[in-house]
Design a protein around this motif. Sequence first.
Motif, short mmCIF file in Angstrom:
data_model
loop_
_atom_site.label_atom_id
_atom_site.label_comp_id
_atom_site.label_asym_id
_atom_site.label_seq_id
_atom_site.Cartn_x
_atom_site.Cartn_y
_atom_site.Cartn_z
N LYS A 1 -20.89 17.40 70.33
CA LYS A 1 -21.92 17.42 71.38
C LYS A 1 -23.31 17.07 70.87
O LYS A 1 -23.97 16.21 71.41
CB LYS A 1 -22.03 18.82 72.03
CG LYS A 1 -20.82 19.30 72.76
CD LYS A 1 -21.10 20.63 73.44
CE LYS A 1 -21.53 21.75 72.51
NZ LYS A 1 -20.50 22.32 71.65
N THR B 1 -29.13 24.15 73.13
CA THR B 1 -29.21 25.57 73.53
C THR B 1 -28.52 26.48 72.51
O THR B 1 -28.91 27.63 72.36
CB THR B 1 -28.57 25.80 74.92
OG1 THR B 1 -27.19 25.44 74.87
CG2 THR B 1 -29.27 24.99 75.99
N GLY B 2 -27.54 25.94 71.79
CA GLY B 2 -26.86 26.75 70.77
C GLY B 2 -27.84 27.23 69.71
O GLY B 2 -27.71 28.35 69.19
N ALA B 3 -28.85 26.40 69.40
CA ALA B 3 -29.84 26.77 68.38
C ALA B 3 -30.59 28.03 68.81
O ALA B 3 -31.01 28.84 67.97
CB ALA B 3 -30.81 25.62 68.14
N TYR C 1 -29.31 30.54 70.69
CA TYR C 1 -28.42 31.69 70.44
C TYR C 1 -28.32 31.97 68.95
O TYR C 1 -28.27 33.12 68.51
CB TYR C 1 -27.03 31.44 71.05
CG TYR C 1 -27.08 31.48 72.56
CD1 TYR C 1 -27.02 32.69 73.24
CD2 TYR C 1 -27.27 30.32 73.31
CE1 TYR C 1 -27.13 32.74 74.62
CE2 TYR C 1 -27.37 30.35 74.69
CZ TYR C 1 -27.29 31.56 75.34
OH TYR C 1 -27.42 31.62 76.70
N ARG C 2 -28.32 30.91 68.16
CA ARG C 2 -28.29 31.08 66.70
C ARG C 2 -29.53 31.83 66.21
O ARG C 2 -29.45 32.67 65.31
CB ARG C 2 -28.20 29.72 66.02
CG ARG C 2 -26.84 29.08 66.14
CD ARG C 2 -26.81 27.64 65.61
NE ARG C 2 -25.48 27.12 65.76
CZ ARG C 2 -24.50 27.27 64.86
NH1 ARG C 2 -24.74 27.89 63.72
NH2 ARG C 2 -23.30 26.79 65.09
N ALA D 1 -24.25 34.24 66.47
CA ALA D 1 -24.69 33.57 67.71
C ALA D 1 -23.66 33.78 68.81
O ALA D 1 -23.99 34.11 69.95
CB ALA D 1 -24.89 32.08 67.44
N SER D 2 -22.39 33.60 68.46
CA SER D 2 -21.33 33.76 69.45
C SER D 2 -21.31 35.21 69.94
O SER D 2 -21.07 35.47 71.13
CB SER D 2 -20.00 33.36 68.82
OG SER D 2 -18.96 33.46 69.75
N ALA E 1 -24.26 35.96 72.21
CA ALA E 1 -24.15 35.17 73.44
C ALA E 1 -23.29 35.85 74.51
O ALA E 1 -23.28 35.44 75.66
CB ALA E 1 -23.56 33.79 73.11
N ARG F 1 -28.53 36.23 77.32
CA ARG F 1 -28.35 34.98 78.06
C ARG F 1 -29.49 34.77 79.06
O ARG F 1 -30.02 33.68 79.19
CB ARG F 1 -26.99 34.94 78.77
CG ARG F 1 -25.80 35.10 77.85
CD ARG F 1 -24.52 34.56 78.48
NE ARG F 1 -24.55 33.11 78.54
CZ ARG F 1 -24.26 32.31 77.52
NH1 ARG F 1 -23.91 32.79 76.36
NH2 ARG F 1 -24.34 31.00 77.65
N GLY G 1 -24.54 22.65 75.37
CA GLY G 1 -24.25 24.08 75.22
C GLY G 1 -22.85 24.40 75.69
O GLY G 1 -21.90 23.65 75.44
N ARG G 2 -22.72 25.55 76.36
CA ARG G 2 -21.42 26.00 76.85
C ARG G 2 -21.41 26.14 78.37
O ARG G 2 -20.38 26.01 79.00
CB ARG G 2 -21.05 27.37 76.24
CG ARG G 2 -21.06 27.43 74.73
CD ARG G 2 -19.94 26.57 74.14
NE ARG G 2 -19.82 26.73 72.70
CZ ARG G 2 -20.66 26.27 71.80
NH1 ARG G 2 -21.73 25.60 72.18
NH2 ARG G 2 -20.44 26.44 70.51
N ASP G 3 -22.60 26.48 78.91
CA ASP G 3 -22.70 26.83 80.33
C ASP G 3 -23.78 26.00 81.03
O ASP G 3 -24.33 26.43 82.03
CB ASP G 3 -23.08 28.31 80.45
CG ASP G 3 -24.41 28.63 79.76
OD1 ASP G 3 -24.83 27.82 78.90
OD2 ASP G 3 -25.03 29.64 80.08
N ARG H 1 -14.58 31.81 67.71
CA ARG H 1 -15.67 31.46 68.64
C ARG H 1 -15.15 30.88 69.95
O ARG H 1 -15.67 31.18 71.02
CB ARG H 1 -16.64 30.46 67.97
CG ARG H 1 -17.47 31.14 66.90
CD ARG H 1 -18.80 30.49 66.76
NE ARG H 1 -18.77 29.23 66.06
CZ ARG H 1 -19.63 28.26 66.27
NH1 ARG H 1 -20.56 28.35 67.20
NH2 ARG H 1 -19.55 27.16 65.56
O1 DC Z 1 -23.45 25.04 69.93
P1 DC Z 1 -23.50 26.06 68.77
O2 DC Z 1 -22.25 26.07 67.96
O3 DC Z 1 -24.72 25.88 67.93
O4 DC Z 1 -23.64 27.48 69.49
C1 DC Z 1 -23.60 28.70 68.79
C2 DC Z 1 -23.01 29.80 69.66
O5 DC Z 1 -23.91 30.05 70.75
C3 DC Z 1 -21.69 29.48 70.33
O6 DC Z 1 -20.58 30.00 69.61
C4 DC Z 1 -21.76 30.12 71.68
C5 DC Z 1 -23.21 30.32 71.94
N1 DC Z 1 -23.72 29.45 73.01
C6 DC Z 1 -23.57 29.89 74.30
O7 DC Z 1 -22.97 30.92 74.53
N2 DC Z 1 -24.11 29.17 75.32
C7 DC Z 1 -24.76 28.03 75.09
N3 DC Z 1 -25.28 27.35 76.12
C8 DC Z 1 -24.88 27.53 73.77
C9 DC Z 1 -24.33 28.28 72.74
#
Ligand code: DC
Length: 225
Positions: free
Chosen positions: A13, A31-33, A35-36, A97-98, A101, A107, A127-129, A178
């Motif tokens: 991604k 967006t993951g950064a 949460y990290r 991060a996970s 999250a 969130r 991201g995820r969502d 994860r």
């Molecule tokens: O994309 P990443 O691997 O850097 O994200 C790290 C963690 O953050 C991933 O395991 C789940 C969480 N995350 C999330 O819950 N929602 C998002 N929009 C982005 C990441």
Amino acid sequence: MQIAIDGPSGAGKSTIAKALAKELNFIYIDTGAMYRTVGLFALNKNIDIPNEPERVEECLDEINLLVKYGEDGTQHMILNGEDVTGKIRTPEVSIAASNVAVLPAVRLKLVDLQRLQAAKSDVIMDGRDVGTYVLPDAEIKIFLTATVEDRAMRRYIELKEKNVATSYEEVLEDMKFRDKNDSSRAFAPLKAADDAVVVDTTGNTLEQSVEELRNLVLSKMKGEA
Ligand code: DC
């Protein structure tokens, strides 16, 4: 314009989103950064996140998060005044991060920040969502996926290049953890939006995946797909 790219870890991604953002002159938001960065903060406070979620929630107000962009367009995460961009890519921070999250309070705080950033310009956000929750009205939604083995191998090679000491088996286990954690949480789990195009990158080189997504995005922008 808003482009949402969601999917599990290691599907490519961020690399793809970054390349497309540059070509289209959009801002790329990782967006993951975010949460990290919250995960790193909790680790620095020695919080056992899965067992002490209330401690994470209690210290959320102490977290001042800023997103900045370098001259080359790279996203930098500033945590209480410190640039932590170089500290948030370790396997330990990935798990943290996970785990943070999963918490709705985390969130909600980060989604506010993400929506504020998205309101400023044309964006590609990954991201995820993003397609399901953060930007439900995004014009283009893509769900990028690949087998867990394929994703783990890519991530392992990346970590090796960065001299992070780890093994393929360890990366694979982290990724399975994860995947499960991110998909099974109650609030805004990892899942494809009903109106997302699902792209499976298993077996592709990164260049092939970038090319495939570029074609998809360009044809969507022209209203063809
Ligand atoms: O994309 P990443 O691997 O850097 O994200 C790290 C963690 O953050 C991933 O395991 C789940 C969480 N995350 C999330 O819950 N929602 C998002 N929009 C982005 C990441």
